[in-house]
Design an enzyme around this catalytic site. Structure first.
Site, PDB file in Angstrom:
ATOM      1  N   GLY A 199       0.512  -1.071  -0.183  1.00 22.10           N
ATOM      2  CA  GLY A 199       0.031   0.360   0.167  1.00 22.10           C
ATOM      3  C   GLY A 199       0.897   1.091  -0.480  1.00 22.10           C
ATOM      4  O   GLY A 199       0.587   2.288   0.957  1.00 22.10           O
ATOM      5  N   ALA A 200       1.556   1.328  -0.747  1.00 28.89           N
ATOM      6  CA  ALA A 200       2.837   2.382  -0.859  1.00 28.89           C
ATOM      7  C   ALA A 200       2.684   3.135  -2.346  1.00 28.89           C
ATOM      8  O   ALA A 200       3.542   4.013  -2.218  1.00 28.89           O
ATOM      9  CB  ALA A 200       4.060   1.361  -0.900  1.00 28.89           C
ATOM     10  N   SER A 201       1.299   3.521  -2.378  1.00 29.08           N
ATOM     11  CA  SER A 201       1.080   4.193  -3.710  1.00 29.08           C
ATOM     12  C   SER A 201       0.813   5.495  -2.879  1.00 29.08           C
ATOM     13  O   SER A 201       0.594   6.318  -4.072  1.00 29.08           O
ATOM     14  CB  SER A 201       0.012   3.458  -4.927  1.00 29.08           C
ATOM     15  OG  SER A 201      -1.141   3.323  -3.984  1.00 29.08           O
ATOM     16  N   ASN A 219       1.093  -1.989   5.873  1.00 25.36           N
ATOM     17  CA  ASN A 219       1.144  -1.329   5.961  1.00 25.36           C
ATOM     18  C   ASN A 219      -0.663  -0.852   4.725  1.00 25.36           C
ATOM     19  O   ASN A 219      -1.678  -0.167   5.495  1.00 25.36           O
ATOM     20  CB  ASN A 219       1.810   0.004   4.828  1.00 25.36           C
ATOM     21  CG  ASN A 219       1.001   1.315   4.620  1.00 25.36           C
ATOM     22  OD1 ASN A 219       0.550   2.144   5.821  1.00 25.36           O
ATOM     23  ND2 ASN A 219       0.653   1.579   3.670  1.00 25.36           N
ATOM     24  N   SER A 254      -3.157   0.801  14.194  1.00 26.81           N
ATOM     25  CA  SER A 254      -3.862   1.937  14.612  1.00 26.81           C
ATOM     26  C   SER A 254      -4.468   1.717  16.081  1.00 26.81           C
ATOM     27  O   SER A 254      -4.582   0.940  16.441  1.00 26.81           O
ATOM     28  CB  SER A 254      -5.805   1.755  13.636  1.00 26.81           C
ATOM     29  OG  SER A 254      -5.450   2.506  13.571  1.00 26.81           O
ATOM     30  N   TYR A 308     -13.096  -2.107  10.778  1.00 25.39           N
ATOM     31  CA  TYR A 308     -11.162  -1.745  10.848  1.00 25.39           C
ATOM     32  C   TYR A 308     -10.891  -1.889  12.875  1.00 25.39           C
ATOM     33  O   TYR A 308      -9.493  -2.502  12.581  1.00 25.39           O
ATOM     34  CB  TYR A 308     -11.433  -0.314  10.539  1.00 25.39           C
ATOM     35  CG  TYR A 308     -10.318   0.469  10.670  1.00 25.39           C
ATOM     36  CD1 TYR A 308      -9.547   0.549   9.579  1.00 25.39           C
ATOM     37  CD2 TYR A 308      -9.601   1.710  12.090  1.00 25.39           C
ATOM     38  CE1 TYR A 308      -8.541   0.817   9.504  1.00 25.39           C
ATOM     39  CE2 TYR A 308      -8.421   1.969  11.359  1.00 25.39           C
ATOM     40  CZ  TYR A 308      -8.088   1.980  10.753  1.00 25.39           C
ATOM     41  OH  TYR A 308      -6.756   2.596  10.378  1.00 25.39           O
ATOM     42  N   ALA A 316     -11.608  -3.888  15.042  1.00 21.46           N
ATOM     43  CA  ALA A 316     -11.055  -5.562  15.454  1.00 21.46           C
ATOM     44  C   ALA A 316      -9.720  -6.571  14.304  1.00 21.46           C
ATOM     45  O   ALA A 316      -9.098  -6.937  14.573  1.00 21.46           O
ATOM     46  CB  ALA A 316     -12.235  -6.302  14.812  1.00 21.46           C
ATOM     47  N   LYS A 373      -6.902  -4.603  13.191  1.00 21.34           N
ATOM     48  CA  LYS A 373      -6.433  -3.554  13.598  1.00 21.34           C
ATOM     49  C   LYS A 373      -5.834  -4.195  15.235  1.00 21.34           C
ATOM     50  O   LYS A 373      -4.593  -4.418  15.308  1.00 21.34           O
ATOM     51  CB  LYS A 373      -6.124  -2.180  13.818  1.00 21.34           C
ATOM     52  CG  LYS A 373      -6.452  -1.562  12.106  1.00 21.34           C
ATOM     53  CD  LYS A 373      -4.872  -1.675  11.497  1.00 21.34           C
ATOM     54  CE  LYS A 373      -5.069  -1.107  10.192  1.00 21.34           C
ATOM     55  NZ  LYS A 373      -4.096  -1.537   9.297  1.00 21.34           N
TER      56      LYS A 373
HETATM   57  P1  NAP Z   1      -4.518   5.638   2.365  1.00 21.22           P
HETATM   58  O1  NAP Z   1      -3.760   6.846   2.329  1.00 21.22           O
HETATM   59  O2  NAP Z   1      -6.218   5.177   2.153  1.00 21.22           O
HETATM   60  O3  NAP Z   1      -4.156   4.415   1.141  1.00 21.22           O
HETATM   61  C1  NAP Z   1      -4.075   3.672   1.454  1.00 21.22           C
HETATM   62  C2  NAP Z   1      -2.354   1.979   0.512  1.00 21.22           C
HETATM   63  O4  NAP Z   1      -3.217   0.558   0.324  1.00 21.22           O
HETATM   64  C3  NAP Z   1      -2.816   2.338  -1.291  1.00 21.22           C
HETATM   65  O5  NAP Z   1      -1.737   2.562  -1.653  1.00 21.22           O
HETATM   66  C4  NAP Z   1      -3.510   1.562  -1.360  1.00 21.22           C
HETATM   67  O6  NAP Z   1      -3.567   0.968  -3.008  1.00 21.22           O
HETATM   68  C5  NAP Z   1      -3.109   0.348  -0.079  1.00 21.22           C
HETATM   69  N1  NAP Z   1      -4.622  -0.534  -0.518  1.00 21.22           N
HETATM   70  C6  NAP Z   1      -5.185  -1.026   0.025  1.00 21.22           C
HETATM   71  N2  NAP Z   1      -5.802  -1.860  -0.037  1.00 21.22           N
HETATM   72  C7  NAP Z   1      -5.186  -2.296  -0.309  1.00 21.22           C
HETATM   73  C8  NAP Z   1      -5.078  -4.312  -1.229  1.00 21.22           C
HETATM   74  N3  NAP Z   1      -5.577  -5.140  -0.878  1.00 21.22           N
HETATM   75  N4  NAP Z   1      -3.950  -4.594  -1.799  1.00 21.22           N
HETATM   76  C9  NAP Z   1      -2.722  -3.340  -1.702  1.00 21.22           C
HETATM   77  N5  NAP Z   1      -2.777  -2.700  -1.413  1.00 21.22           N
HETATM   78  C10 NAP Z   1      -3.988  -1.843  -0.948  1.00 21.22           C
HETATM   79  O7  NAP Z   1      -4.327   5.008   3.145  1.00 21.22           O
HETATM   80  P2  NAP Z   1      -3.194   6.055   4.764  1.00 21.22           P
HETATM   81  O8  NAP Z   1      -3.952   7.266   5.819  1.00 21.22           O
HETATM   82  O9  NAP Z   1      -2.264   6.233   3.882  1.00 21.22           O
HETATM   83  O10 NAP Z   1      -3.103   4.507   5.602  1.00 21.22           O
HETATM   84  C11 NAP Z   1      -1.909   3.318   5.944  1.00 21.22           C
HETATM   85  C12 NAP Z   1      -2.286   2.419   6.871  1.00 21.22           C
HETATM   86  O11 NAP Z   1      -2.235   3.330   8.012  1.00 21.22           O
HETATM   87  C13 NAP Z   1      -3.413   1.517   6.537  1.00 21.22           C
HETATM   88  O12 NAP Z   1      -3.153   0.240   6.760  1.00 21.22           O
HETATM   89  C14 NAP Z   1      -4.410   2.275   7.779  1.00 21.22           C
HETATM   90  O13 NAP Z   1      -5.318   1.328   8.347  1.00 21.22           O
HETATM   91  C15 NAP Z   1      -3.447   2.848   8.293  1.00 21.22           C
HETATM   92  N6  NAP Z   1      -4.211   3.710   9.827  1.00 21.22           N
HETATM   93  C16 NAP Z   1      -3.586   5.305   9.389  1.00 21.22           C
HETATM   94  C17 NAP Z   1      -4.473   6.257   9.919  1.00 21.22           C
HETATM   95  C18 NAP Z   1      -3.793   7.470   9.141  1.00 21.22           C
HETATM   96  O14 NAP Z   1      -5.084   8.263   9.717  1.00 21.22           O
HETATM   97  N7  NAP Z   1      -4.363   7.941   7.949  1.00 21.22           N
HETATM   98  C19 NAP Z   1      -4.317   5.940  11.170  1.00 21.22           C
HETATM   99  C20 NAP Z   1      -3.893   4.639  11.931  1.00 21.22           C
HETATM  100  C21 NAP Z   1      -3.778   3.788  10.615  1.00 21.22           C
HETATM  101  P3  NAP Z   1      -4.044   1.430  -4.159  1.00 21.22           P
HETATM  102  O15 NAP Z   1      -3.977   3.056  -4.461  1.00 21.22           O
HETATM  103  O16 NAP Z   1      -3.510   0.613  -5.700  1.00 21.22           O
HETATM  104  O17 NAP Z   1      -5.734   1.508  -4.041  1.00 21.22           O
END
Ligand code: NAP
Length: 248
Positions: A12-14, A91, A143, A156, A158, A160
């Site tokens: 999920g690094a895009s 991630n 999370s 979500y 559950a 995490k």
């Molecule tokens: P985000 O901006 O929504 O980005 C999600 C990333 O995950 C994207 O690169 C997406 O790829 C990829 N992805 C989603 N489903 C996938 C799958 N089935 N296979 C491969 N890649 C997948 O999310 P973020 O906010 O950066 O969050 C990253 C991590 O941190 C997550 O695990 C999230 O639960 C955790 N987190 C975030 C927050 C926050 O406040 N943002 C807080 C706590 C925890 P595509 O773009 O190609 O779909």
């Protein structure tokens, strides 16, 4: 640099936190393999950014982390090409928020499959190679919701909380082979995931955060780099919060 000659896979690094982790790992000398599912334009742009950081053979590895078959095929091919896998950052994650009584079975399943089964899939395949190498670093992105709970996020939270239990159990399984497994637990971080919250709600949340604001993706990425490096060689099974003091 902390990670010279290391090969890292970040799921999920895009965009968002995954993108920042990929860039920080590269800045410390690692070769970074960028996983994503759908957004190839954004993933290509992350790859261009990585190429500006170093001349290492960074690459894209698109696959759906929730499919064991895809994960096994892609990670195996990747390791055949790179000859090593030193760091796995689990991630990739999604939200499908709803109150329990309104939550569809599909919303529960999709979140569990990506956030928890995805971590199982990638860790299982990566562990096979790391065990042979007798070294490795796994960092799972959990999370705050998995620690505190959050209304509208039973699925979500559950998933995490599951990642946290998974991290501790796997750390116990792999410790004797010098493979560490830790979790980073972000609070509210500025990404696409939190942008959907309306500004009034964001302001309300900030009132309860001792440090007074949402965190940045780099706040998470710096800790991941540390956990992936030799500096953290005596740390495993830990859950480290990066939440501005919202949970302590
Ligand atoms: P985000 O901006 O929504 O980005 C999600 C990333 O995950 C994207 O690169 C997406 O790829 C990829 N992805 C989603 N489903 C996938 C799958 N089935 N296979 C491969 N890649 C997948 O999310 P973020 O906010 O950066 O969050 C990253 C991590 O941190 C997550 O695990 C999230 O639960 C955790 N987190 C975030 C927050 C926050 O406040 N943002 C807080 C706590 C925890 P595509 O773009 O190609 O779909």
């Amino acid at each position: 640099m902390l990670l010279n000659n290391k090969v890292a896979l970040v799921t999920g690094a895009s965009r968002g936190i995954g993108r920042a982790i990929a860039l920080e790992l590269a800045r410390e000398g690692a070769t970074v393999c960028v996983n994503f599912q759908k957004n190839s334009a954004k993933a290509e742009s992350v790859l261009s950014e990585l190429k500006k950081v170093s001349t290492n053979p960074h690459c894209l590895v698109p696959f759906d982390t929730s499919s064991y078959e895809a994960v096994e095929k892609e990670i195996t091919q990747l390791v055949q090409a790179t000859k090593t896998l030193d760091i796995l950052v689990n991630n990739a994650g999604i939200t499908k928020d709803n109150l329990l009584l309104r939550m569809k079975e599909s919303e529960w399943d999709e979140v569990m499959n990506t956030n928890l089964k995805g971590v199982f899939n990638c860790s299982k395949v990566a562990a096979k190679f790391m065990l042979k190498q007798r070294r490795g670093r796994m960092v799972n992105i959990a999370s705050l919701s998995g620690e505190m709970g959050n209304p509208g996020q039973t699925n979500y939270s559950a998933s995490k909380a599951g990642v946290i239990g998974f991290t501790k159990s796997l750390a116990k399984e792999l410790g004797s082979r010098s493979i560490t497994v830790n979790a980073v637990s972000p609070g509210f971080i500025q990404t696409d995931m939190t942008q959907s919250l309306n500004p009034e709600l964001q302001a309300e949340i900030c009132k309860n955060i001792p440090l007074g604001s949402f965190g940045t993706c780099e706040d998470i990425a710096h800790l991941v780099v540390f956990l992936a490096s030799d500096q953290a060689k005596y740390m495993t099974g830990q859950v480290l919060g990066v939440n501005g003091g919202l949970y302590m």
